[in-house]
Scaffold this motif. Structure first.
Motif, PDB file in Angstrom:
ATOM      1  N   ARG A  47     -40.829   7.446  22.709  1.00 11.99           N
ATOM      2  CA  ARG A  47     -41.211   8.519  23.638  1.00 11.99           C
ATOM      3  C   ARG A  47     -41.467   9.822  22.896  1.00 11.99           C
ATOM      4  N   ARG A  48     -40.844   9.991  21.756  1.00 19.31           N
ATOM      5  CA  ARG A  48     -41.084  11.176  20.929  1.00 19.31           C
ATOM      6  C   ARG A  48     -42.109  10.910  19.827  1.00 19.31           C
ATOM      7  N   VAL A  49     -42.109   9.690  19.306  1.00 20.86           N
ATOM      8  CA  VAL A  49     -43.017   9.359  18.210  1.00 20.86           C
ATOM      9  C   VAL A  49     -44.473   9.437  18.660  1.00 20.86           C
ATOM     10  N   ALA A  83     -49.057   5.892  25.375  1.00 18.00           N
ATOM     11  CA  ALA A  83     -48.039   6.691  26.061  1.00 18.00           C
ATOM     12  C   ALA A  83     -47.893   6.269  27.520  1.00 18.00           C
ATOM     13  N   GLU A  84     -49.001   5.916  28.151  1.00 16.52           N
ATOM     14  CA  GLU A  84     -48.941   5.448  29.535  1.00 16.52           C
ATOM     15  C   GLU A  84     -48.247   4.091  29.619  1.00 16.52           C
ATOM     16  N   HIS A  85     -48.567   3.192  28.698  1.00 18.92           N
ATOM     17  CA  HIS A  85     -47.892   1.895  28.667  1.00 18.92           C
ATOM     18  C   HIS A  85     -46.399   2.052  28.390  1.00 18.92           C
ATOM     19  N   LEU A  86     -46.059   3.034  27.567  1.00 20.07           N
ATOM     20  CA  LEU A  86     -44.658   3.244  27.202  1.00 20.07           C
ATOM     21  C   LEU A  86     -43.822   3.629  28.419  1.00 20.07           C
ATOM     22  N   THR A  88     -44.080   2.490  31.378  1.00 16.28           N
ATOM     23  CA  THR A  88     -43.739   1.257  32.089  1.00 16.28           C
ATOM     24  C   THR A  88     -42.642   0.500  31.361  1.00 16.28           C
ATOM     25  N   PHE A  89     -42.742   0.435  30.037  1.00 16.52           N
ATOM     26  CA  PHE A  89     -41.702  -0.250  29.261  1.00 16.52           C
ATOM     27  C   PHE A  89     -40.362   0.469  29.401  1.00 16.52           C
ATOM     28  N   THR A  90     -40.380   1.789  29.351  1.00 18.87           N
ATOM     29  CA  THR A  90     -39.142   2.568  29.481  1.00 18.87           C
ATOM     30  C   THR A  90     -38.479   2.319  30.832  1.00 18.87           C
ATOM     31  N   ALA A  91     -39.279   2.311  31.876  1.00 20.39           N
ATOM     32  CA  ALA A  91     -38.731   2.043  33.212  1.00 20.39           C
ATOM     33  C   ALA A  91     -38.171   0.630  33.294  1.00 20.39           C
ATOM     34  N   ALA A  92     -38.840  -0.335  32.676  1.00 19.15           N
ATOM     35  CA  ALA A  92     -38.365  -1.714  32.690  1.00 19.15           C
ATOM     36  C   ALA A  92     -37.032  -1.860  31.956  1.00 19.15           C
ATOM     37  N   CYS A  93     -36.768  -0.937  31.035  1.00 17.90           N
ATOM     38  CA  CYS A  93     -35.489  -0.942  30.317  1.00 17.90           C
ATOM     39  C   CYS A  93     -34.384  -0.280  31.130  1.00 17.90           C
ATOM     40  N   GLY A  94     -34.716   0.189  32.325  1.00 13.45           N
ATOM     41  CA  GLY A  94     -33.712   0.801  33.183  1.00 13.45           C
ATOM     42  C   GLY A  94     -33.438   2.259  32.887  1.00 13.45           C
ATOM     43  N   VAL A  95     -34.378   2.933  32.224  1.00  9.87           N
ATOM     44  CA  VAL A  95     -34.188   4.330  31.846  1.00  9.87           C
ATOM     45  C   VAL A  95     -34.987   5.227  32.780  1.00  9.87           C
ATOM     46  N   ASP A  96     -34.307   6.134  33.466  1.00  8.12           N
ATOM     47  CA  ASP A  96     -35.001   7.097  34.320  1.00  8.12           C
ATOM     48  C   ASP A  96     -35.185   8.413  33.568  1.00  8.12           C
ATOM     49  N   GLU A  97     -35.828   9.378  34.209  1.00  7.46           N
ATOM     50  CA  GLU A  97     -36.139  10.640  33.540  1.00  7.46           C
ATOM     51  C   GLU A  97     -34.881  11.405  33.138  1.00  7.46           C
ATOM     52  N   GLU A  98     -33.874  11.378  33.986  1.00  9.55           N
ATOM     53  CA  GLU A  98     -32.638  12.094  33.666  1.00  9.55           C
ATOM     54  C   GLU A  98     -31.995  11.530  32.408  1.00  9.55           C
ATOM     55  N   ARG A  99     -31.948  10.222  32.332  1.00 11.91           N
ATOM     56  CA  ARG A  99     -31.362   9.578  31.171  1.00 11.91           C
ATOM     57  C   ARG A  99     -32.210   9.824  29.925  1.00 11.91           C
ATOM     58  N   ALA A 100     -33.516   9.793  30.108  1.00  7.59           N
ATOM     59  CA  ALA A 100     -34.411  10.034  28.978  1.00  7.59           C
ATOM     60  C   ALA A 100     -34.255  11.452  28.441  1.00  7.59           C
ATOM     61  N   ALA A 160     -44.806  -4.482  31.473  1.00  3.66           N
ATOM     62  CA  ALA A 160     -43.741  -3.914  30.641  1.00  3.66           C
ATOM     63  C   ALA A 160     -43.979  -4.169  29.163  1.00  3.66           C
ATOM     64  N   CYS A 161     -44.758  -5.202  28.860  1.00  5.57           N
ATOM     65  CA  CYS A 161     -45.039  -5.557  27.463  1.00  5.57           C
ATOM     66  C   CYS A 161     -46.328  -4.931  26.949  1.00  5.57           C
ATOM     67  N   ALA A 162     -47.060  -4.238  27.808  1.00  9.92           N
ATOM     68  CA  ALA A 162     -48.389  -3.747  27.455  1.00  9.92           C
ATOM     69  C   ALA A 162     -48.371  -2.780  26.281  1.00  9.92           C
ATOM     70  N   PHE A 163     -47.306  -2.008  26.127  1.00  5.56           N
ATOM     71  CA  PHE A 163     -47.200  -1.083  24.996  1.00  5.56           C
ATOM     72  C   PHE A 163     -47.293  -1.847  23.676  1.00  5.56           C
ATOM     73  N   PHE A 164     -46.547  -2.942  23.581  1.00  6.01           N
ATOM     74  CA  PHE A 164     -46.534  -3.723  22.346  1.00  6.01           C
ATOM     75  C   PHE A 164     -47.792  -4.572  22.205  1.00  6.01           C
ATOM     76  N   ASP A 165     -48.302  -5.079  23.327  1.00  2.00           N
ATOM     77  CA  ASP A 165     -49.560  -5.823  23.295  1.00  2.00           C
ATOM     78  C   ASP A 165     -50.684  -4.953  22.742  1.00  2.00           C
ATOM     79  N   PHE A 166     -50.694  -3.700  23.144  1.00  2.00           N
ATOM     80  CA  PHE A 166     -51.756  -2.783  22.736  1.00  2.00           C
ATOM     81  C   PHE A 166     -51.825  -2.663  21.214  1.00  2.00           C
ATOM     82  N   PHE A 167     -50.662  -2.463  20.582  1.00  2.00           N
ATOM     83  CA  PHE A 167     -50.653  -2.295  19.134  1.00  2.00           C
ATOM     84  C   PHE A 167     -50.795  -3.623  18.393  1.00  2.00           C
ATOM     85  N   ALA A 168     -50.468  -4.725  19.057  1.00  2.00           N
ATOM     86  CA  ALA A 168     -50.553  -6.034  18.409  1.00  2.00           C
ATOM     87  C   ALA A 168     -51.977  -6.575  18.382  1.00  2.00           C
TER      88      ALA A 168
END
Length: 235
Positions: A47-49, A83-86, A88-100, A160-168
């Motif tokens: 999310r920062r990188v 960043a947009e795909h990320l 979705t992946f972050t949400a799938a990991c159970g992380v909301d904005e407050e936690r992020a 949820a996997c689209a972030f990694f699919d994109f770079f792969a």
């Protein structure tokens, strides 16, 4: 015999391929043995990188010759999509904005984008094209492995996997842009192969540091394990 741009890119990538043992975390994810908290931390570090790298690529494009600028502009556009795909992946990991927002990034994970920013300020753009192309090969392989593992072992869907699919996925247009940038720099005598090699070596070292730091974080030292989402601790 003078090497072509494509030969130089391929040789540099091959010479700087990471040692298989330099990344202990991705094989763990591949086997489904990594804690889900590590996946969440991976999302939060990226999310920062991603935005940091995007700004660095845009700055390189501003400083570059037209051929190198086209390469860096394409990279920046890709980071925006990633960043947009990320999200979705972050949400799938159970992380909301407050936690992020409460998450404190790990220095070892953020060394890579910090060095990319250094390159954006100090290195000659064609040299960075060569260095990044060599590094991206390893990153793409890691993403392919993670995408497969997320589906096989962790029950993640395609979105949820689209972030990694994109770079792969192969990126022939980007490869061609890198080749053209390196070819032009070679023809005009503007490419410092030794400097580019040194940059690529450091990028690979910081890449390895990212994964090893994340792996150590997952062994119980990090904020995400067994702590409330808003808890903040110093590493």
């Amino acid at each position: 015999m003078t090497r072509t741009a494509r030969e130089l890119l391929e040789t540099t990538t091959r010479e700087l391929a990471p040692d298989p043992g330099s990344n202990p975390l991705v094989p763990l994810i591949a086997r489904g043995e990594a804690d889900r908290a590590v996946l969440a931390a991976l999302a939060l570090e990226q999310r920062r990188v991603i935005p940091a790298d995007r700004r660095a690529f845009l700055h390189l494009a501003e400083r570059a010759d037209p051929e190198s600028a086209a390469y860096f502009t394409a990279l920046a556009e890709g980071e925006a999509l990633a960043a947009e795909h990320l999200k979705t992946f972050t949400a799938a990991c159970g992380v909301d904005e407050e936690r992020a927002d409460a998450y404190e990034p790990l220095p070892g994970c953020q060394a890579y984008p910090a060095y990319v920013a250094w390159l954006a300020l100090n290195a000659e753009p064609p040299d960075v094209v060569l260095a990044l192309t060599a590094n991206f090969s390893a990153w793409g392989g890691y993403c392919a492995t993670i995408a497969k593992a997320l589906r096989t072992h962790y029950g993640f869907g395609d979105a949820a996997c689209a972030f990694f699919d994109f770079f792969a996925e192969p990126a022939p247009a980007l490869d061609e842009a890198a080749t053209e940038a390196v070819r032009t720099a070679l023809d005009e005598g503007r490419l410092d192969e030794n400097g580019a090699h040194a940059y690529a070596r450091l990028l690979q070292a910081y890449e390895a540091m990212f994964w090893s730091t994340l792996g150590q974080h997952g062994q119980g030292r990090g904020e995400l394990r067994d702590k409330p989402p808003t808890t903040r601790t110093r590493q």
